[in-house]
Write an enzyme that holds these catalytic residues in place. Structure first.
Site, mmCIF file in Angstrom:
data_model
loop_
_atom_site.group_PDB
_atom_site.id
_atom_site.type_symbol
_atom_site.label_atom_id
_atom_site.label_comp_id
_atom_site.label_asym_id
_atom_site.label_seq_id
_atom_site.Cartn_x
_atom_site.Cartn_y
_atom_site.Cartn_z
ATOM 1 N N LYS A 16 79.972 21.746 -14.617
ATOM 2 C CA LYS A 16 80.014 22.075 -13.191
ATOM 3 C C LYS A 16 79.567 20.883 -12.344
ATOM 4 O O LYS A 16 79.569 20.968 -11.114
ATOM 5 C CB LYS A 16 79.095 23.262 -12.894
ATOM 6 C CG LYS A 16 79.439 24.533 -13.663
ATOM 7 C CD LYS A 16 80.693 25.190 -13.096
ATOM 8 C CE LYS A 16 80.997 26.520 -13.731
ATOM 9 N NZ LYS A 16 81.466 26.444 -15.122
ATOM 10 N N THR A 62 74.825 14.409 -20.387
ATOM 11 C CA THR A 62 74.448 15.709 -20.917
ATOM 12 C C THR A 62 74.635 15.722 -22.436
ATOM 13 O O THR A 62 74.898 14.681 -23.048
ATOM 14 C CB THR A 62 75.186 16.840 -20.151
ATOM 15 O OG1 THR A 62 74.699 18.091 -20.621
ATOM 16 C CG2 THR A 62 76.693 16.785 -20.346
ATOM 17 N N LYS A 66 71.715 12.508 -24.324
ATOM 18 C CA LYS A 66 70.539 12.152 -23.518
ATOM 19 C C LYS A 66 69.617 11.145 -24.216
ATOM 20 O O LYS A 66 68.957 10.366 -23.549
ATOM 21 C CB LYS A 66 69.748 13.418 -23.133
ATOM 22 C CG LYS A 66 70.490 14.285 -22.115
ATOM 23 C CD LYS A 66 69.639 15.465 -21.674
ATOM 24 C CE LYS A 66 70.467 16.403 -20.799
ATOM 25 N NZ LYS A 66 69.671 17.529 -20.282
ATOM 26 N N ASN A 87 68.863 11.871 -18.267
ATOM 27 C CA ASN A 87 70.066 12.586 -17.808
ATOM 28 C C ASN A 87 70.715 11.896 -16.611
ATOM 29 O O ASN A 87 71.747 12.339 -16.125
ATOM 30 C CB ASN A 87 69.746 14.055 -17.471
ATOM 31 C CG ASN A 87 69.035 14.210 -16.134
ATOM 32 O OD1 ASN A 87 68.406 13.272 -15.650
ATOM 33 N ND2 ASN A 87 69.145 15.375 -15.531
ATOM 34 N N ALA A 131 64.588 20.541 -24.449
ATOM 35 C CA ALA A 131 64.594 21.221 -23.150
ATOM 36 C C ALA A 131 63.160 21.408 -22.642
ATOM 37 O O ALA A 131 62.872 21.167 -21.458
ATOM 38 C CB ALA A 131 65.303 22.574 -23.273
ATOM 39 N N ASN A 151 56.481 28.300 -30.576
ATOM 40 C CA ASN A 151 57.702 27.868 -31.260
ATOM 41 C C ASN A 151 57.733 28.411 -32.674
ATOM 42 O O ASN A 151 56.704 28.647 -33.283
ATOM 43 C CB ASN A 151 57.790 26.334 -31.281
ATOM 44 C CG ASN A 151 59.210 25.864 -31.549
ATOM 45 O OD1 ASN A 151 60.165 26.427 -30.999
ATOM 46 N ND2 ASN A 151 59.370 24.856 -32.382
ATOM 47 N N TYR A 218 71.867 29.675 -18.098
ATOM 48 C CA TYR A 218 72.378 30.629 -17.117
ATOM 49 C C TYR A 218 73.688 31.212 -17.613
ATOM 50 O O TYR A 218 74.362 30.643 -18.469
ATOM 51 C CB TYR A 218 72.542 29.982 -15.735
ATOM 52 C CG TYR A 218 73.760 29.103 -15.598
ATOM 53 C CD1 TYR A 218 73.702 27.758 -15.935
ATOM 54 C CD2 TYR A 218 74.969 29.612 -15.143
ATOM 55 C CE1 TYR A 218 74.811 26.949 -15.834
ATOM 56 C CE2 TYR A 218 76.091 28.808 -15.030
ATOM 57 C CZ TYR A 218 76.004 27.482 -15.375
ATOM 58 O OH TYR A 218 77.110 26.689 -15.280
HETATM 59 P P1 ATR Z 1 67.136 21.589 -26.949
HETATM 60 O O1 ATR Z 1 67.346 20.133 -26.770
HETATM 61 O O2 ATR Z 1 68.133 22.478 -26.288
HETATM 62 O O3 ATR Z 1 65.725 22.011 -26.680
HETATM 63 P P2 ATR Z 1 66.552 21.601 -29.746
HETATM 64 O O4 ATR Z 1 65.769 20.354 -29.623
HETATM 65 O O5 ATR Z 1 67.475 21.790 -30.929
HETATM 66 O O6 ATR Z 1 67.480 21.855 -28.494
HETATM 67 O O7 ATR Z 1 65.519 22.827 -29.693
HETATM 68 C C1 ATR Z 1 65.934 24.143 -29.767
HETATM 69 C C2 ATR Z 1 64.713 25.045 -29.610
HETATM 70 O O8 ATR Z 1 65.108 26.412 -29.661
HETATM 71 C C3 ATR Z 1 63.675 24.861 -30.699
HETATM 72 O O9 ATR Z 1 62.398 25.089 -30.156
HETATM 73 C C4 ATR Z 1 64.053 25.970 -31.688
HETATM 74 O O10 ATR Z 1 62.997 26.389 -32.531
HETATM 75 P P3 ATR Z 1 62.653 25.532 -33.850
HETATM 76 O O11 ATR Z 1 62.019 24.276 -33.393
HETATM 77 O O12 ATR Z 1 61.714 26.396 -34.608
HETATM 78 O O13 ATR Z 1 63.974 25.324 -34.542
HETATM 79 C C5 ATR Z 1 64.417 27.062 -30.721
HETATM 80 N N1 ATR Z 1 65.287 28.111 -31.276
HETATM 81 C C6 ATR Z 1 66.619 28.033 -31.544
HETATM 82 N N2 ATR Z 1 67.100 29.225 -31.968
HETATM 83 C C7 ATR Z 1 66.042 30.085 -31.984
HETATM 84 C C8 ATR Z 1 65.894 31.460 -32.336
HETATM 85 N N3 ATR Z 1 66.924 32.193 -32.744
HETATM 86 N N4 ATR Z 1 64.660 32.012 -32.196
HETATM 87 C C9 ATR Z 1 63.602 31.275 -31.782
HETATM 88 N N5 ATR Z 1 63.695 29.965 -31.433
HETATM 89 C C10 ATR Z 1 64.892 29.384 -31.530
#
Ligand code: ATR
Length: 279
Positions: A16, A62, A66, A87, A131, A151, A218
């Protein structure tokens, strides 16, 4: 020549950002071009070199680039250094490239626009990936009463806690320990669980009276986390559409030194999302 900007990502078809920046340009009377470009993995540097050699003034970056952009920038803002990710790339008058990260300030500004208070609140972040790391510094600058990171993989939350210790105390926890904590005033979902329609395991008594819940993702429909928030009595709920527009507004400011209005753009995008849902 019209100043040219772009967003690099993969996939990029549904981005977007061109719409948002064109709205900003129109609204502020700035003349610029903004396009989107799909870049193959492993080819970020090449694509960015070509873009800037062709006179490009700035890039949004994105998923999944990043970190590449972080390495590519000649200079980093303190918030980008903290986020460990870039970003926004901005060509400087001396020809060098500045790397910034506007995600965190975009989220904090959105909360302000929503009338949410962060100062003095007990804040819980769900997730410990990019994130969450990206928003920690701007969030902590708002001086919440406490910050907890839950986490699945607890040691990642512990690492964040150590890495940001100079800004304040962050308590790392596993989801199984959340029920032993005092309820939280503000819960922010920064996991990627929503992408697969999932939700981290949250205890029923997580939310304090009057709590607010924010999802960095979102969607047209409430995300699984926001549906959970509604059924658990969260007084205020918001998804990440305002964060998306907010980070774009800060990038626009970095490039043009003009701060656009976000509310009309958020309103228009929400309208389009709802219309699609109804279609
Ligand atoms: P991003 O850059 O979007 O933060 P990432 O670095 O891969 O992506 O992190 C994803 C986050 O979502 C992590 O905190 C992950 O938990 P883990 O570190 O334990 O893997 C979390 N996550 C993803 N799927 C999940 C789920 N089904 N339940 C709980 N936490 C989840």
């Amino acid at each position: 020549m019209t100043d040219s900007y772009a967003v690099f990502g993969n996939p990029i078809a549904h981005s977007k950002s061109p719409y948002i920046h064109r709205q900003f340009a129109e609204q502020t009377g700035q003349e610029l071009a903004y396009t989107k470009q799909q870049v193959n993995e492993g080819e970020f540097e090449q694509a960015a070199d070509a873009f800037f050699a062709g006179g490009g003034k700035g890039l949004n970056v994105t998923v999944p680039f990043k970190l590449d952009a972080y390495g590519y920038a000649a200079r980093l803002t303190p918030r980008a250094r903290r986020a460990g990710a870039v970003n926004t790339l901005a060509k400087q008058p001396d020809g060098t490239l500045l790397g910034d990260n506007t995600d965190g300030i975009g989220m904090v500004n959105d909360m302000h626009n929503l009338g949410w208070e962060i100062a003095g609140k007990r804040v819980l972040l769900l997730g410990a990936g990019g994130a969450v790391r990206g928003v920690l510094q701007p969030l902590m600058e708002q001086e919440p009463a406490s910050v907890t990171i839950a986490n699945r993989t607890v040691h990642k939350a512990e690492q964040l806690s150590k890495g940001f210790a100079d800004l304040g105390v962050i308590e790392p926890v596993g989801y199984e320990n959340l029920s032993q904590k005092e309820p939280f005033d503000l819960v922010i979902n920064g996991t990627s669980a929503s992408l697969s329609g999932e939700l981290p395991p949250l205890p029923d008594d997580l939310l304090a009276e009057g709590a607010a819940c924010y999802d960095m993702m979102y969607a047209a429909e409430p995300t699984p986390f926001l549906a959970w928030a509604e059924s658990h009595g969260a007084e205020q709920r918001a998804d990440g559409l305002g964060m998306l527009v907010g980070q774009a507004a800060e990038s626009f400011y970095v490039w043009r030194q003009v701060r656009p209005e976000v509310i009309p753009v958020i309103t228009a995008m929400r309208h389009t999302l709802s219309a699609k849902k109804g279609a």
